[in-house]
Design an enzyme around this catalytic site. Structure first.
Site, PDB file in Angstrom:
ATOM      1  N   ASP A  67       2.293  36.410  18.599  1.00  0.00           N
ATOM      2  CA  ASP A  67       1.085  35.873  19.222  1.00  0.00           C
ATOM      3  C   ASP A  67       0.417  34.806  18.371  1.00  0.00           C
ATOM      4  O   ASP A  67       0.778  34.593  17.213  1.00  0.00           O
ATOM      5  CB  ASP A  67       0.098  37.020  19.525  1.00  0.00           C
ATOM      6  CG  ASP A  67      -0.007  38.031  18.386  1.00  0.00           C
ATOM      7  OD1 ASP A  67       0.392  37.702  17.265  1.00  0.00           O
ATOM      8  OD2 ASP A  67      -0.497  39.144  18.628  1.00  0.00           O
ATOM      9  N   ASN A 136      -7.203  50.138  19.526  1.00  0.00           N
ATOM     10  CA  ASN A 136      -7.244  50.475  20.957  1.00  0.00           C
ATOM     11  C   ASN A 136      -5.838  50.580  21.558  1.00  0.00           C
ATOM     12  O   ASN A 136      -5.684  50.685  22.768  1.00  0.00           O
ATOM     13  CB  ASN A 136      -8.074  49.431  21.727  1.00  0.00           C
ATOM     14  CG  ASN A 136      -7.461  48.032  21.638  1.00  0.00           C
ATOM     15  OD1 ASN A 136      -6.395  47.848  21.042  1.00  0.00           O
ATOM     16  ND2 ASN A 136      -8.126  47.053  22.227  1.00  0.00           N
ATOM     17  N   HIS A 138      -3.408  48.248  21.294  1.00  0.00           N
ATOM     18  CA  HIS A 138      -2.722  46.996  21.648  1.00  0.00           C
ATOM     19  C   HIS A 138      -1.547  46.737  20.703  1.00  0.00           C
ATOM     20  O   HIS A 138      -1.568  47.118  19.536  1.00  0.00           O
ATOM     21  CB  HIS A 138      -3.682  45.801  21.725  1.00  0.00           C
ATOM     22  CG  HIS A 138      -4.174  45.256  20.426  1.00  0.00           C
ATOM     23  ND1 HIS A 138      -5.458  44.804  20.250  1.00  0.00           N
ATOM     24  CD2 HIS A 138      -3.579  45.066  19.220  1.00  0.00           C
ATOM     25  CE1 HIS A 138      -5.612  44.344  19.024  1.00  0.00           C
ATOM     26  NE2 HIS A 138      -4.484  44.504  18.372  1.00  0.00           N
ATOM     27  N   GLU A 143      -3.769  43.920  25.484  1.00  0.00           N
ATOM     28  CA  GLU A 143      -4.922  44.802  25.446  1.00  0.00           C
ATOM     29  C   GLU A 143      -4.802  45.875  26.532  1.00  0.00           C
ATOM     30  O   GLU A 143      -4.068  45.690  27.514  1.00  0.00           O
ATOM     31  CB  GLU A 143      -6.199  43.978  25.687  1.00  0.00           C
ATOM     32  CG  GLU A 143      -6.449  42.884  24.651  1.00  0.00           C
ATOM     33  CD  GLU A 143      -6.955  43.431  23.310  1.00  0.00           C
ATOM     34  OE1 GLU A 143      -6.666  44.595  22.970  1.00  0.00           O
ATOM     35  OE2 GLU A 143      -7.632  42.678  22.600  1.00  0.00           O
TER      36      GLU A 143
END
Ligand code: F6R
Length: 247
Positions: A67, A136, A138, A143
């Site tokens: 990313d 979380n 990811h 996400e």
């Protein structure tokens, strides 16, 4: 899914690096999928050490990163291209022309996403993908959401991720709000996946990833379906597994 429990961050880093060491030895022209963030820094340090000791040769290795922040180019010290140069590429004999990071400054992010997917295909796919994990759940910047995305695209970062990553920026307002990320489908196509996590903040999400339901609300849980996924965690990140399963 194989879980490797390690003493501490150093042990985790060494074990993860050892898998990449073997991968490079078995296939010198392999395609490595790489990650940024705090977690892989020790893994990269160990790979650099082995390179300096003459044990590793990166000359034929190719890489694709997961990313990049939208709006940052490689000269920005918060960009993931900059991170990769600083933490690995500048210290080993990899040919930078063979290293790839999504272009966060592309005019059209959808076109950039298609280009990146096609590039990965043209390289013959990813042999071994390194992953960190967000608090979380990811992976890359996938996400939590209601569906697994199918094609690499621009993603809106959640508040939780923006807060977690603010530590790298001067102020929270400086954290980019979107990124371009390989999607779960692309990560799942990697022949081997190695996810690393350390510290108490990751303990609950590691439990969910390995033993919770497979759901896009915990993107990393998709790895339960991967045929060759290895999760390498330190004692602290293993704590919830230990508490809930008594292993
Ligand atoms: C970075 C990436 C992210 C990080 C994750 C964990 O390329 O893809 O998914 O792996 O945010 O970051 P750290 O390691 O800083 O806790």
């Amino acid at each position: 899914m194989k879980i490797i429990r390690c003493k501490d961050y150093e042990d985790m880093s060494k074990k993860a690096a050892a898998l990449f060491f073997s991968q490079i030895h078995m296939k010198p022209d392999c395609v490595l999928g790489l990650a940024t963030g705090s977690t892989p820094v020790g893994t990269y340090k160990q790979l650099i050490k082995w390179y300096e000791e003459g044990e590793l040769d990166f000359s034929k290795v190719k890489s694709v990163n997961l990313d990049e922040y939208v709006g940052l180019d490689g000269t920005n010290d918060q960009s993931y291209r900059y991170f990769m140069n600083e933490n690995l590429f500048n210290h080993v004999n990899i040919d930078k022309a063979n290293t790839n990071v999504p272009n966060g400054k592309a005019d059209n992010m959808n076109e950039e996403a298609l280009r990146y997917e096609a590039l990965i295909e043209s390289l013959g796919g990813i042999d071994m993908q390194l992953l960190g994990i967000g608090n979380n759940g990811h992976i890359g910047f996938n996400e939590p959401s209601d569906a697994f995305d199918k094609i690499t695209h621009e993603v809106k970062l959640t508040d939780s991720t923006i807060h977690a990553n603010a530590r790298f920026f001067e102020t929270i307002d400086d954290v980019p709000k979107t990124a371009i990320s390989m999607v779960i489908g692309t990560i799942m196509k990697a022949k081997k996946v190695v996810l690393i996590a350390n510290g108490p903040k990751k303990a609950d999400i590691i439990y969910e990833t390995c033993f919770g339901p497979i759901t896009p609300n915990v993107p990393a849980s998709a790895l339960q379906m991967h045929p060759d996924a290895t999760i390498i965690v330190d004692e602290e990140a293993y704590a919830t597994i230990l508490a809930k399963r008594g292993e």
